[in-house]
Write a protein that holds these residues in place. Structure first.
Motif, PDB file in Angstrom:
ATOM      1  N   ARG A 199      32.457 -23.788  -9.251  1.00 16.07           N
ATOM      2  CA  ARG A 199      33.688 -24.049  -8.511  1.00 16.07           C
ATOM      3  C   ARG A 199      34.764 -23.081  -8.964  1.00 16.07           C
ATOM      4  O   ARG A 199      34.909 -22.799 -10.144  1.00 16.07           O
ATOM      5  CB  ARG A 199      34.192 -25.478  -8.712  1.00 16.07           C
ATOM      6  CG  ARG A 199      35.562 -25.726  -8.051  1.00 16.07           C
ATOM      7  CD  ARG A 199      36.025 -27.157  -8.175  1.00 16.07           C
ATOM      8  NE  ARG A 199      35.369 -28.003  -7.190  1.00 16.07           N
ATOM      9  CZ  ARG A 199      35.247 -29.329  -7.301  1.00 16.07           C
ATOM     10  NH1 ARG A 199      35.679 -29.933  -8.384  1.00 16.07           N
ATOM     11  NH2 ARG A 199      34.666 -30.023  -6.347  1.00 16.07           N
ATOM     12  N   TYR A 251      38.611 -22.586  -9.517  1.00 15.51           N
ATOM     13  CA  TYR A 251      39.867 -23.304  -9.734  1.00 15.51           C
ATOM     14  C   TYR A 251      40.984 -22.270  -9.615  1.00 15.51           C
ATOM     15  O   TYR A 251      41.262 -21.523 -10.554  1.00 15.51           O
ATOM     16  CB  TYR A 251      39.879 -23.958 -11.111  1.00 15.51           C
ATOM     17  CG  TYR A 251      38.962 -25.150 -11.235  1.00 15.51           C
ATOM     18  CD1 TYR A 251      39.435 -26.450 -11.018  1.00 15.51           C
ATOM     19  CD2 TYR A 251      37.618 -24.998 -11.561  1.00 15.51           C
ATOM     20  CE1 TYR A 251      38.599 -27.545 -11.122  1.00 15.51           C
ATOM     21  CE2 TYR A 251      36.775 -26.094 -11.662  1.00 15.51           C
ATOM     22  CZ  TYR A 251      37.271 -27.365 -11.444  1.00 15.51           C
ATOM     23  OH  TYR A 251      36.437 -28.460 -11.542  1.00 15.51           O
ATOM     24  N   GLU A 272      38.927 -31.911  -9.683  1.00 15.36           N
ATOM     25  CA  GLU A 272      39.279 -30.718  -8.920  1.00 15.36           C
ATOM     26  C   GLU A 272      40.421 -29.958  -9.589  1.00 15.36           C
ATOM     27  O   GLU A 272      40.838 -28.911  -9.107  1.00 15.36           O
ATOM     28  CB  GLU A 272      39.684 -31.096  -7.494  1.00 15.36           C
ATOM     29  CG  GLU A 272      38.528 -31.613  -6.654  1.00 15.36           C
ATOM     30  CD  GLU A 272      38.945 -31.911  -5.231  1.00 15.36           C
ATOM     31  OE1 GLU A 272      38.140 -31.632  -4.319  1.00 15.36           O
ATOM     32  OE2 GLU A 272      40.073 -32.410  -5.014  1.00 15.36           O
ATOM     33  N   GLY A 330      39.390 -25.711  -6.316  1.00 11.75           N
ATOM     34  CA  GLY A 330      40.280 -26.620  -7.009  1.00 11.75           C
ATOM     35  C   GLY A 330      41.500 -25.870  -7.496  1.00 11.75           C
ATOM     36  O   GLY A 330      41.813 -24.773  -7.030  1.00 11.75           O
ATOM     37  N   ILE A 359      44.903 -32.766  -4.273  1.00 14.57           N
ATOM     38  CA  ILE A 359      43.901 -32.184  -5.170  1.00 14.57           C
ATOM     39  C   ILE A 359      44.034 -32.884  -6.509  1.00 14.57           C
ATOM     40  O   ILE A 359      45.030 -32.700  -7.218  1.00 14.57           O
ATOM     41  CB  ILE A 359      44.111 -30.664  -5.307  1.00 14.57           C
ATOM     42  CG1 ILE A 359      44.098 -30.012  -3.913  1.00 14.57           C
ATOM     43  CG2 ILE A 359      43.051 -30.040  -6.215  1.00 14.57           C
ATOM     44  CD1 ILE A 359      44.570 -28.571  -3.903  1.00 14.57           C
ATOM     45  N   HIS A 387      41.722 -25.177  -0.845  1.00 16.13           N
ATOM     46  CA  HIS A 387      40.999 -26.437  -1.044  1.00 16.13           C
ATOM     47  C   HIS A 387      40.025 -26.676   0.104  1.00 16.13           C
ATOM     48  O   HIS A 387      38.907 -27.181  -0.103  1.00 16.13           O
ATOM     49  CB  HIS A 387      41.998 -27.592  -1.164  1.00 16.13           C
ATOM     50  CG  HIS A 387      41.385 -28.878  -1.592  1.00 16.13           C
ATOM     51  ND1 HIS A 387      41.545 -30.064  -0.896  1.00 16.13           N
ATOM     52  CD2 HIS A 387      40.591 -29.187  -2.646  1.00 16.13           C
ATOM     53  CE1 HIS A 387      40.879 -31.024  -1.506  1.00 16.13           C
ATOM     54  NE2 HIS A 387      40.300 -30.527  -2.567  1.00 16.13           N
TER      55      HIS A 387
END
Length: 418
Positions: free
Chosen positions: A48, A50, A92, A71, A88, A66
């Motif tokens: 993921r 961020y 996340e 995230g 969020i 998002h």
């Protein structure tokens, strides 16, 4: 040569509606780039991105990212609040800060964010602040010394100095921190590090990954802690200079995959999720500062005065950074005039370009200052009573949304006590 993501006709229409200076972001470019990153790391099921909120702390941008599966990497109370207001929350969010006040840890815990500890003393501080140690926790590593990436295929050397950085724990401290956290109830552990900034090398992320992967294997053996994720942080850069090479995110992802299979898989750690915290790479090329030439001055040098200033984009004044400039409508004209492009602050470093060869600029011309989508608006300030500009989003269908209005004098005076 860099080309704006907006045409002169589009920009003329936008500037007729929204006074310059303003920031303009490219929805299509942002989405396509986020999808390229996701595809490059699709081999890692837990991957993921961020997004580093500090780079572009604008709700419309955070929500857009998002929607693409990203995230938020937050580092302050208000960044946490912004993430929360954008919907969020929970895992996340990675909360990665330093010299952190207790109230910020408290909000991060309340939101369910993954907390990244910058120092071993923060183990006790966090427990006192929130009353417990989270089951999922991360620690930031600083290997010290000088990080060098040798001669790259692009022909230059990447070097930074982690030993002079205020961030992270030493090798011995991070092992002790893991044991302390384990003994106080932590069950899932993560590692994080940042070794160099704005690298233009496909080798940087794989090299950083190898440092962290090897450390993860050692810490698992030494402490018995279950390491479930590794945060590769940021540092993947963008080419500010028009002839600089671009990073190939697909090649970067493949390089990290090779190191993952070389180091983690044989150690029985083939289920470790990877995170990234990219700000500049995600947004810089997809945002520009639009300003208008309002004066020209002919003394010992030739100056073009614009209605933006370092308060709108401070990187050139603060770092001497290069940002490419396009004079709209004169993209194909010869660059046969040497200018300093200056703002209106009472500071001589308030210049977007020095001795820059550009087409002849006339008063009224619109200038696009490229690669300002990250660490641009967010680093703005109010020196000389200058007011922050509006932010606009160029939608995929060609329409434009105002996603932050320009400040007014009432905003500037609102916090004063007379």
């Amino acid at each position: 040569m860099k080309k704006p993501f907006v045409t002169k006709e589009q920009l003329d229409a936008i500037a007729a509606r929204y006074p310059t200076p303003f920031y303009l972001y490219d929805e299509r470019g942002i989405r396509e780039n986020a999808r390229r990153l996701k595809a490059a790391f699709a081999w890692n099921p837990g991957f993921r991105e961020y997004f580093a909120v500090k780079a572009t702390p604008t709700p419309a941008i955070l929500k857009l990212l998002h929607e693409e599966g990203c995230g938020c990497d937050c580092s302050s109370l208000t960044e946490l609040m912004m993430s929360d207001r954008c919907g969020i929350r929970g895992e996340e969010i990675v909360f990665s800060s330093n010299n952190t006040p207790a109230e910020e840890y408290q909000l991060a815990d309340k939101l369910g964010a993954v907390i990244n500890l910058d120092d071993i003393t923060h183990v006790d501080f966090l427990e006192q602040a929130i009353g417990h140690i989270p089951e999922k926790i991360c620690c930031r590593y600083n290997p010290g010394g000088v990080f060098t990436l040798g001669q790259t295929r692009e022909g230059f050397q990447v070097m930074d100095n982690p030993g002079e950085a205020k961030y992270g724990m030493t090798r011995a401290q991070i092992a002790d921190a893991f044991r302390m956290l384990r003994d106080r109830g932590a069950k899932e552990f993560g590692l994080h590090a940042f070794l160099a900034s704005n690298t233009l090398s496909n080798e940087y992320y794989p090299q950083l990954a190898k440092v962290l992967f090897q450390l993860a294997v050692e810490l698992k053996e030494e402490t018995g802690c279950h390491i479930t994720f590794i945060d590769l942080s940021g540092g993947v850069g963008v080419p500010y200079l028009p002839d600089a090479p671009e990073n190939d995110i697909a090649a970067i992802g493949e390089g990290v995959r090779r190191v993952y299979e070389e180091v983690l898989v044989p150690a029985g750690m083939g289920d470790v999720a990877l995170y990234s915290e990219l700000g500049r790479f995600m947004l810089a090329p997809y945002g520009c500062l639009v300003t208008r030439a309002i004066h020209e001055k002919h003394i010992y040098k030739e100056y073009i005065g614009v209605d933006a200033c370092a308060c709108n984009l401070m990187r050139p004044a603060m770092y001497g950074s290069y940002h490419h400039i396009t004079v709209m409508g004169k993209e194909n004209a010869p660059c046969d005039h040497k200018y300093d492009v200056a703002g209106g602050l009472c500071e001589n470093n308030d210049k977007f370009a020095i001795d820059r060869m550009l087409p002849k600029i006339d008063r009224g011309d619109l200038l696009v200052i490229h690669d300002a989508g990250a660490h641009g608006f967010s680093m703005g300030y109010n020196y000389n009573g200058k007011l922050r500009s509006a932010e606009l989003l160029l939608r995929e269908d060609g329409s434009v949304d105002q996603i932050r209005r320009a400040e007014t004098p009432d905003d500037y005076f609102a916090t004063l006590v007379w």
